[in-house]
Scaffold this motif. Structure first.
Motif, PDB file in Angstrom:
ATOM      1  N   LEU A  31     -17.044 139.011 -90.046  1.00  0.00           N
ATOM      2  CA  LEU A  31     -15.893 138.828 -89.432  1.00  0.00           C
ATOM      3  C   LEU A  31     -15.741 138.588 -88.178  1.00  0.00           C
ATOM      4  O   LEU A  31     -14.826 137.582 -87.181  1.00  0.00           O
ATOM      5  CB  LEU A  31     -15.332 140.630 -90.014  1.00  0.00           C
ATOM      6  CG  LEU A  31     -14.726 140.308 -92.006  1.00  0.00           C
ATOM      7  CD1 LEU A  31     -13.806 141.611 -91.977  1.00  0.00           C
ATOM      8  CD2 LEU A  31     -13.758 139.089 -91.856  1.00  0.00           C
ATOM      9  N   THR A  32     -16.643 139.119 -87.386  1.00  0.00           N
ATOM     10  CA  THR A  32     -17.102 139.277 -86.149  1.00  0.00           C
ATOM     11  C   THR A  32     -17.003 138.124 -85.740  1.00  0.00           C
ATOM     12  O   THR A  32     -16.513 137.125 -85.062  1.00  0.00           O
ATOM     13  CB  THR A  32     -18.058 140.135 -85.472  1.00  0.00           C
ATOM     14  OG1 THR A  32     -17.924 141.188 -85.222  1.00  0.00           O
ATOM     15  CG2 THR A  32     -17.937 140.216 -83.942  1.00  0.00           C
ATOM     16  N   LEU A  33     -18.027 137.045 -86.298  1.00  0.00           N
ATOM     17  CA  LEU A  33     -17.949 136.060 -85.569  1.00  0.00           C
ATOM     18  C   LEU A  33     -17.041 134.777 -86.265  1.00  0.00           C
ATOM     19  O   LEU A  33     -16.640 133.830 -85.937  1.00  0.00           O
ATOM     20  CB  LEU A  33     -19.601 135.550 -86.329  1.00  0.00           C
ATOM     21  CG  LEU A  33     -20.643 136.378 -85.648  1.00  0.00           C
ATOM     22  CD1 LEU A  33     -22.394 135.445 -86.665  1.00  0.00           C
ATOM     23  CD2 LEU A  33     -21.063 135.680 -84.771  1.00  0.00           C
ATOM     24  N   VAL A  39     -10.847 132.318 -82.350  1.00  0.00           N
ATOM     25  CA  VAL A  39     -10.580 132.717 -80.571  1.00  0.00           C
ATOM     26  C   VAL A  39     -11.222 131.189 -80.062  1.00  0.00           C
ATOM     27  O   VAL A  39     -10.121 130.594 -78.750  1.00  0.00           O
ATOM     28  CB  VAL A  39     -10.867 133.423 -79.783  1.00  0.00           C
ATOM     29  CG1 VAL A  39     -10.691 133.713 -78.940  1.00  0.00           C
ATOM     30  CG2 VAL A  39      -9.825 134.627 -80.747  1.00  0.00           C
ATOM     31  N   VAL A  40     -12.546 130.512 -80.338  1.00  0.00           N
ATOM     32  CA  VAL A  40     -12.761 129.631 -79.439  1.00  0.00           C
ATOM     33  C   VAL A  40     -12.063 128.346 -79.906  1.00  0.00           C
ATOM     34  O   VAL A  40     -11.288 127.307 -79.175  1.00  0.00           O
ATOM     35  CB  VAL A  40     -13.952 129.380 -79.514  1.00  0.00           C
ATOM     36  CG1 VAL A  40     -14.348 128.677 -79.038  1.00  0.00           C
ATOM     37  CG2 VAL A  40     -14.918 130.875 -78.689  1.00  0.00           C
ATOM     38  N   LYS A  46      -5.451 124.338 -77.462  1.00  0.00           N
ATOM     39  CA  LYS A  46      -4.166 125.406 -76.810  1.00  0.00           C
ATOM     40  C   LYS A  46      -3.594 124.185 -75.863  1.00  0.00           C
ATOM     41  O   LYS A  46      -1.873 124.090 -76.114  1.00  0.00           O
ATOM     42  CB  LYS A  46      -4.453 126.189 -75.510  1.00  0.00           C
ATOM     43  CG  LYS A  46      -3.527 126.505 -74.778  1.00  0.00           C
ATOM     44  CD  LYS A  46      -3.313 128.152 -74.135  1.00  0.00           C
ATOM     45  CE  LYS A  46      -2.858 128.498 -73.417  1.00  0.00           C
ATOM     46  NZ  LYS A  46      -3.320 129.842 -72.505  1.00  0.00           N
ATOM     47  N   GLY A  47      -4.339 122.619 -75.739  1.00  0.00           N
ATOM     48  CA  GLY A  47      -3.371 122.005 -74.061  1.00  0.00           C
ATOM     49  C   GLY A  47      -3.453 120.656 -75.343  1.00  0.00           C
ATOM     50  O   GLY A  47      -2.562 120.225 -74.501  1.00  0.00           O
ATOM     51  N   ILE A  48      -3.824 120.654 -76.361  1.00  0.00           N
ATOM     52  CA  ILE A  48      -3.160 119.101 -77.582  1.00  0.00           C
ATOM     53  C   ILE A  48      -1.952 118.923 -77.544  1.00  0.00           C
ATOM     54  O   ILE A  48      -1.784 117.943 -77.788  1.00  0.00           O
ATOM     55  CB  ILE A  48      -4.764 119.439 -78.860  1.00  0.00           C
ATOM     56  CG1 ILE A  48      -6.081 119.866 -77.979  1.00  0.00           C
ATOM     57  CG2 ILE A  48      -3.993 117.809 -79.611  1.00  0.00           C
ATOM     58  CD1 ILE A  48      -6.760 119.651 -79.095  1.00  0.00           C
ATOM     59  N   ALA A  49      -1.965 119.760 -78.157  1.00  0.00           N
ATOM     60  CA  ALA A  49       0.183 120.110 -78.586  1.00  0.00           C
ATOM     61  C   ALA A  49       0.630 118.829 -77.286  1.00  0.00           C
ATOM     62  O   ALA A  49       1.880 118.564 -77.539  1.00  0.00           O
ATOM     63  CB  ALA A  49       0.343 121.311 -79.056  1.00  0.00           C
ATOM     64  N   LEU A  50       0.495 119.300 -76.039  1.00  0.00           N
ATOM     65  CA  LEU A  50       1.379 119.494 -75.392  1.00  0.00           C
ATOM     66  C   LEU A  50       0.635 117.540 -74.395  1.00  0.00           C
ATOM     67  O   LEU A  50       2.131 116.970 -73.989  1.00  0.00           O
ATOM     68  CB  LEU A  50       0.846 119.867 -73.962  1.00  0.00           C
ATOM     69  CG  LEU A  50       2.046 119.661 -72.405  1.00  0.00           C
ATOM     70  CD1 LEU A  50       3.622 119.232 -73.057  1.00  0.00           C
ATOM     71  CD2 LEU A  50       1.636 120.590 -71.294  1.00  0.00           C
TER      72      LEU A  50
END
Length: 98
Positions: A31-33, A39-40, A46-50
Motif C-alpha cells: 500500500l505504501t509503494l 503521488v509521483v 499536473k501540467g499535462i492538462a494545461l
C-alpha cells in the motif's frame, strides 16, 4: 527411575524469523509503494492538462497581457474598466462607458 527425554527445540534461523516478520508487513509495504507511485504519477501529470489546452488553443491568456502585465490606466477608458468573461469564458478587461 524414568529418564526424562528432553526434546530439543529447533532454533529458529535468521531467515525464518525474518520471513515471518516481513510476511506480515507485505500488505502495508504494498500500500505504501502504491501510494508513492500514485503521488509521483499525479505530480507528473499536473501540467499535462494545461499543456494540452494551450496546444489546442483553448487556454485563456493572462488578462493583464494586453497591458504589459500592469493594470489598465483609467485615462485610457472614458468609462470604467470591468473584469468580465468573454465568449470563451476567459477573463478580460472591458472598458464600459458610463
Amino acid at each position: 527411575m524414568a529418564r526424562r527425554v528432553q526434546r530439543s527445540r529447533i532454533k529458529p534461523t535468521f531467515s525464518t524469523v525474518m520471513g515471518k516478520d516481513l510476511s506480515s508487513w507485505n500488505f502495508v509495504i504494498f500500500l505504501t509503494l502504491a501510494f508513492v507511485l500514485l503521488v509521483v504519477i499525479v505530480a507528473s501529470m499536473k501540467g499535462i492538462a494545461l499543456d494540452m489546452r494551450s496546444r489546442a488553443g483553448l487556454s485563456c491568456p493572462n488578462p493583464l497581457a494586453a497591458f504589459n502585465g500592469t493594470l489598465p490606466k483609467a485615462s485610457e477608458c472614458t468609462g470604467e474598466w470591468k473584469l468580465a468573461n468573454d465568449a470563451r469564458g476567459c477573463q478580460v478587461f472591458l472598458c464600459q462607458p458610463k
